[in-house]
Design an enzyme around this catalytic site. Structure first.
Site, PDB file in Angstrom:
ATOM      1  N   SER A  74       1.122  -1.337  -0.270  1.00  0.00           N
ATOM      2  CA  SER A  74       0.075  -0.109   0.092  1.00  0.00           C
ATOM      3  C   SER A  74       1.055   1.228  -0.040  1.00  0.00           C
ATOM      4  CB  SER A  74      -0.946   0.197   1.382  1.00  0.00           C
ATOM      5  OG  SER A  74      -1.652  -1.394   1.580  1.00  0.00           O
TER       6      SER A  74
HETATM    7  N1  SAH Z   1      -0.049  -5.409   4.419  1.00  0.00           N
HETATM    8  C1  SAH Z   1       0.538  -5.764   2.678  1.00  0.00           C
HETATM    9  C2  SAH Z   1      -0.723  -5.370   1.520  1.00  0.00           C
HETATM   10  C3  SAH Z   1      -0.586  -6.599   0.550  1.00  0.00           C
HETATM   11  S1  SAH Z   1      -1.793  -6.630  -0.548  1.00  0.00           S
HETATM   12  C4  SAH Z   1       1.812  -5.410   2.895  1.00  0.00           C
HETATM   13  O1  SAH Z   1       2.310  -4.259   3.534  1.00  0.00           O
HETATM   14  O2  SAH Z   1       1.943  -5.193   2.121  1.00  0.00           O
HETATM   15  C5  SAH Z   1      -3.134  -7.930   0.046  1.00  0.00           C
HETATM   16  C6  SAH Z   1      -2.878  -8.755   0.699  1.00  0.00           C
HETATM   17  O3  SAH Z   1      -4.291  -9.517   0.775  1.00  0.00           O
HETATM   18  C7  SAH Z   1      -2.399  -9.918  -1.073  1.00  0.00           C
HETATM   19  O4  SAH Z   1      -1.100 -10.300  -0.392  1.00  0.00           O
HETATM   20  C8  SAH Z   1      -3.408 -11.144  -1.042  1.00  0.00           C
HETATM   21  O5  SAH Z   1      -3.039 -12.173  -1.621  1.00  0.00           O
HETATM   22  C9  SAH Z   1      -3.963 -10.801   0.318  1.00  0.00           C
HETATM   23  N2  SAH Z   1      -5.214 -11.930   0.711  1.00  0.00           N
HETATM   24  C10 SAH Z   1      -6.105 -11.749  -0.226  1.00  0.00           C
HETATM   25  N3  SAH Z   1      -7.368 -11.794   0.100  1.00  0.00           N
HETATM   26  C11 SAH Z   1      -7.221 -12.575   1.258  1.00  0.00           C
HETATM   27  C12 SAH Z   1      -8.093 -13.354   2.099  1.00  0.00           C
HETATM   28  N4  SAH Z   1      -9.262 -14.355   2.148  1.00  0.00           N
HETATM   29  N5  SAH Z   1      -6.471 -13.716   3.122  1.00  0.00           N
HETATM   30  C13 SAH Z   1      -5.313 -13.519   3.664  1.00  0.00           C
HETATM   31  N6  SAH Z   1      -4.987 -13.072   2.435  1.00  0.00           N
HETATM   32  C14 SAH Z   1      -5.584 -12.250   1.703  1.00  0.00           C
END
Ligand code: SAH
Length: 230
Positions: A74
């Protein structure tokens, strides 16, 4: 794999001077982020280690960047706002045990790990989970606990949590996550479809139910169910 990082690795000499980090902090401050502790933690976090190497020269710009597998880290301003909303303004009510759904690069978890006691974070994509587990070890974040799982089910073995942060957008708030929040606890979650406006919500569990407040319009990758094993 290398088990520790040198001072040069952490500072990102050359491409990521302290001046660029300071400029980012000034941007966050002028956009209304006022929690000095949050700003300090962001200033000191080596964000260049959490993004693809080819992108590391852009790590201190205020933008979202790819982390592989169609996912993104993000924008720092959103990380700052979500963190600030999650911690709240009352130091006496600061969350201690926290759940993150969507570990991704681990950047948000790393920021939180310096502000709360324990961070539990779940990621559905196996490769991201293992990569981030390796980075957390190298950076010695011993209070970050990771699991490869569908975060829609939370992490029942460690529930209830003082706070829950979701970094992918479901169309509706998952019931299971609401139930794993302690009374008095806070959840920050983007809600809505990707092709539509998503709203960042702050949900507080009260003694008798839940209270929701809309914070701002946002754009997150979708929250998907099930685990991806490769
Ligand atoms: N907090 C992260 C943001 C990554 S983007 C950072 O600081 O980099 C969001 C992430 O959520 C992705 O890696 C995606 O694979 C994950 N995601 C989406 N749906 C999910 C779910 N149901 N359970 C676990 N992870 C999930």
């Amino acid at each position: 794999m290398n088990t520790h990082l040198s001072r040069e690795d952490l500072l990102g000499i050359g491409m990521t001077s302290q001046r660029r980090r300071d400029q980012l902090i000034e941007k966050l401050r002028s956009a209304g982020v006022c929690d000095d502790e949050v700003l300090q933690v962001i200033r000191n976090m080596p964000r260049h280690l959490f993004v693809d190497e080819a992108m590391s020269n852009r790590a201190y710009e205020n933008c979202a960047l790819p982390i592989g597998y169609g996912q993104t880290i993000s924008q720092p301003l959103i990380v700052a706002r979500m963190t600030q909303a999650l911690l709240g303004s009352d130091p006496a009510r600061r969350p201690k045990k926290l759940l993150e759904v969507g570990t991704g690069s681990g950047y948000q978890a790393a920021i939180l790990s310096l502000l709360v006691d324990e961070v539990y974070s779940v990621e559905r994509i196996y490769e991201l989970y293992t990569r981030t587990r390796g980075l957390c070890r190298r950076l010695q974040f011993s209070n970050i606990h990771l699991k490869h799982a569908d975060g829609g089910w939370g992490w029942p073995e460690h529930a209830p949590f003082d706070a829950i942060i979701v970094t992918a957008a479901p169309e509706e708030v998952p019931q299971e996550l609401l139930s794993q929040l302690k009374p008095g606890g806070r959840m920050v979650i983007p809600v809505g479809r990707m092709d539509n406006v998503q709203r960042l919500m702050l949900i507080e569990r009260t003694q008798s139910g839940y209270e929701a407040e809309e914070l701002e319009a946002v754009s997150f990758v979708p929250f998907l169910s099930g685990r991806v094993n490769q």
